[in-house]
Every structure is written in structure tokens, then in C-alpha cells.
Design an enzyme around this catalytic site. Structure first.
Site, PDB file in Angstrom:
ATOM      1  N   LEU A   1       5.872  45.653  43.235  1.00  0.00           N
ATOM      2  CA  LEU A   1       6.230  44.463  43.514  1.00  0.00           C
ATOM      3  C   LEU A   1       7.608  44.562  44.556  1.00  0.00           C
ATOM      4  O   LEU A   1       8.590  44.919  43.957  1.00  0.00           O
ATOM      5  CB  LEU A   1       6.402  43.671  42.346  1.00  0.00           C
ATOM      6  CG  LEU A   1       5.345  43.533  41.296  1.00  0.00           C
ATOM      7  CD1 LEU A   1       5.821  42.564  40.280  1.00  0.00           C
ATOM      8  CD2 LEU A   1       3.921  43.313  41.910  1.00  0.00           C
ATOM      9  N   CYS A   2       7.447  44.119  45.727  1.00  0.00           N
ATOM     10  CA  CYS A   2       8.518  43.764  46.613  1.00  0.00           C
ATOM     11  C   CYS A   2       9.114  45.451  46.991  1.00  0.00           C
ATOM     12  O   CYS A   2       8.269  46.313  47.181  1.00  0.00           O
ATOM     13  CB  CYS A   2       9.617  42.826  45.828  1.00  0.00           C
ATOM     14  SG  CYS A   2      11.088  42.441  47.458  1.00  0.00           S
ATOM     15  N   THR A   3      10.287  45.546  46.827  1.00  0.00           N
ATOM     16  CA  THR A   3      10.952  46.881  47.011  1.00  0.00           C
ATOM     17  C   THR A   3      10.786  48.005  45.807  1.00  0.00           C
ATOM     18  O   THR A   3      11.142  49.134  46.247  1.00  0.00           O
ATOM     19  CB  THR A   3      12.527  46.672  47.151  1.00  0.00           C
ATOM     20  OG1 THR A   3      12.953  46.146  45.976  1.00  0.00           O
ATOM     21  CG2 THR A   3      12.949  45.826  48.403  1.00  0.00           C
TER      22      THR A   3
ATOM     23  N   THR B   1       5.990  46.086  51.776  1.00  0.00           N
ATOM     24  CA  THR B   1       7.024  45.713  50.834  1.00  0.00           C
ATOM     25  C   THR B   1       7.671  44.090  51.536  1.00  0.00           C
ATOM     26  O   THR B   1       7.225  43.791  52.408  1.00  0.00           O
ATOM     27  CB  THR B   1       8.269  46.645  50.865  1.00  0.00           C
ATOM     28  OG1 THR B   1       9.090  46.366  49.759  1.00  0.00           O
ATOM     29  CG2 THR B   1       8.775  46.943  52.139  1.00  0.00           C
TER      30      THR B   1
ATOM     31  N   SER C   1      10.957  45.248  41.780  1.00  0.00           N
ATOM     32  CA  SER C   1      12.077  45.497  42.710  1.00  0.00           C
ATOM     33  C   SER C   1      13.134  46.395  42.261  1.00  0.00           C
ATOM     34  O   SER C   1      13.487  46.194  40.896  1.00  0.00           O
ATOM     35  CB  SER C   1      12.705  44.206  43.352  1.00  0.00           C
ATOM     36  OG  SER C   1      11.812  43.177  43.856  1.00  0.00           O
TER      37      SER C   1
END
Length: 320
Positions: A102-104, A122, A73
Site C-alpha cells: 500500500l502506497c510506499t 506507488t 507505507s
């Protein structure tokens, strides 16, 4: 040894960073060789999680030599991603690396142009912004992670761990990934879908009735269960069961059951010398023909090819 470079910028949140370090940075003797993890970044002393100082010993140029690059992120999606990080991720991909967000971290991949024309995801809270800022990206807000070959993206928080385990499963097979998941005390597999492994949500439930049913079914995969059998066990009508199942797993009872049978077949192919006919019986699919059909539909390869692949010694290193 397969090299993994984890890109850490100042302000990186801690959760996804820690998940990647736990999965790829600790050799628990599950496969030989395991991954070689390197922490890279633009800053020598980056702050992560808002309070922890992380010593970063390698610069962003190291990303270009890694087999897999992981971007966790970013601090704030409203700020443009670090230019040096964007350029380094783009160069790594152009050099043949598998690139994972991963994620953002997806905002970094999108800024580097790696998601143009691809399906990506996301954290659900930021999917609309990602789509608005990068209209060439086909943003899917409803999945946990997406594997598009050399570019992989995940939703937020726990979905980052799901994607890390999916990568281990892809590289080392189901048995190794499941053992690692048990060691980390996390669900062993939030399953992928078709050829590009678009996953359905976790086949678990906080509702006691459905949670008990899933455990009951998992212990009886060798039996010729039907949707009616599941409904009877749950003391529901078939229609009510289907509604509960879709709310919890994102799929139908029959599709979930078939997916669990294929997962069990993966483990048996990796860990036993049983023939395809025997595995078909032990997974409740009856015949080798049925097993081959469903296995190929879900994983894109026949069972025999899967067994040959995951009897090997580990993930391939990047050539060149």
C-alpha cells in the site's frame, strides 16, 4: 480461514495501516470464514503515525506462514527499507504468499526483487524515485492500483483502501465487497481493467452536473442508453461530455457505461438465480452473447464460471 499478515515497522504511517485493519481485521459477518489478521513486525512496540504505539505480538517470521502479506507505507522513502522486513517479504512470496503493498510499501517489494519485470505503482509523489532506484520495475504513475496475480501494488492514501476492497472483491465477490464498502462509507468500487485489473480512476465527480449524470445512469443500466442519451441528459455536446468524462474517470463515456453494466451483472450473478439472458436484459446488454463478450473481456472469465466461483464459501487458503 485465509490468513493475512500485516507488516508493521517502526515509523509506519497510520492511514494505510488503519485501512488494512478495518478491511481484514474486523469480521462483520459478510462471509464465512472472514480473514484472520495478524500484526507482525521487527519491533515489539512500534510507533505508527508519528504518535501511536502499536503492540506487535508476532515477529517477521510469521509472514512466511501467511496466505496474504500486506506491507503498508514506510516512514521515509529516502532511507533503505528495513533489511529484515525485505528478507521476510521475499521469503513469504517464495513460499507462495500473495504480497500486497500500500502506497510506499512498494519500495519494500522492489527491494525484495518482487517487482522486477512487473508493472507496479506507488504514491504519485514517489513514482519517479521508485523508477530511478529500481529500473527493472515498470512503474506506472497513472493508476490507483495494479493486480499482477500474487503481487499487488497501490498508489497512496485512499487508493490503499481501493486495493483492499479489490482484494475482498476478488476473494469473496462483488456483493460482499460492495456491502463492506457501504459499511465503511466509501465508494464501492474504483474499477479494474483487463486481465490484470489495471484500474481507471473513480467514476465520481465533484462537478454537480457530472455527478448527477453518473447517478442517473447507474439507476438506468437496464435501459439501452447511448452516449448521445448521456450528453442530452447532461445538456452537453457529445464531444464536451467525452472531455469531462475523461478528466474525471480517465475513460470514455461508453467504456464507463459498459464497465458499470458488467459490475451490475457481477452482483446479479452472485445474489440471484437469474439466467444469463435475463441478466443481459437487466444490465442493458440485450443478449447473452453480448454479456458474455464484455464480461469475459473485462474479467477474464465467462459469467457462468464467475457465478460458480463466487457461490463458494470464501478465498482459498495457501496450499502447502
Amino acid at each position: 480461514m485465509h490468513s493475512v499478515a500485516l507488516a508493521v515497522a517502526d515509523g509506519t504511517p497510520l492511514f494505510e495501516l488503519a485501512a488494512a485493519c478495518e478491511v481484514f481485521g474486523t469480521d462483520r459477518g459478510l462471509a464465512d470464514p472472514w480473514y484472520a489478521l495478524t500484526i507482525c513486525g521487527p519491533d515489539d512496540d512500534a510507533e505508527v503515525g508519528g504518535w501511536l504505539r502499536a503492540g506487535v505480538r508476532h515477529g517477521l517470521d510469521t509472514l512466511a506462514t501467511a496466505d496474504t502479506v500486506i506491507v503498508p507505507s514506510i516512514r521515509d522513502v529516502d532511507d533503505p527499507p528495513h533489511t529484515g522486513l525485505v528478507d521476510a517479504v521475499r521469503a513469504a512470496h517464495e513460499g507462495g504468499a500473495r504480497v500486497v503493498s500500500l502506497c510506499t510499501g512498494a519500495f519494500v517489494l522492489a527491494a525484495a526483487g518482487l517487482l522486477d519485470g512487473r508493472r507496479a505503482t506507488t504514491h504519485w509523489a514517489h513514482t519517479a524515485l521508485l523508477a530511478a532506484r529500481h529500473p527493472r520495475v515498470r512503474v506506472d504513475p497513472d493508476v490507483l492500483y495494479i493486480d499482477d496475480g500474487r503481487v499487488l501494488t497501490s498508489a497512496g492514501k485512499a487508493a490503499g483502501m481501493d486495493l483492499c476492497l479489490h482484494i475482498v472483491r476478488t476473494d469473496h465477490g462483488a456483493a460482499v465487497a460492495n456491502t463492506l464498502a457501504r459499511t465503511l462509507v466509501v465508494p464501492p468500487h474504483r474499477p479494474g481493467g483487463q486481465a490484470q485489473f489495471i484500474p481507471a480512476p473513480l467514476a465520481q465527480s465533484r462537478e454537480p452536473v457530472l455527478a448527477d449524470l453518473l447517478a442517473w445512469v447507474s439507476a438506468r443500466l437496464d435501459q439501452p442508453l447511448t452516449v448521445q442519451d448521456l450528453a442530452r441528459q447532461a445538456n452537453m455536446s457529445s464531444r464536451n461530455l467525452a472531455r469531462h468524462f475523461h478528466a474525471v474517470t480517465g475513460t470514455s463515456p461508453l467504456r464507463w457505461l459498459l464497465t458499470q453494466r458488467v459490475h451490475r451483472a457481477q452482483e446479479l450473478l452472485e445474489t440471484t438465480d437469474a439466467g444469463i439472458e435475463s441478466i443481459a436484459v437487466r444490465t442493458g446488454m440485450g443478449t447473452a452473447t453480448t454479456l458474455r463478450r464484455h464480461f469475459h473481456r473485462l474479467l477474464g472469465v465467462p459469467p457462468e464460471a464467475y457465478r460458480r466461483t463466487f457461490r463458494s464459501t470464501g478465498p482459498p487458503a495457501r496450499s502447502g
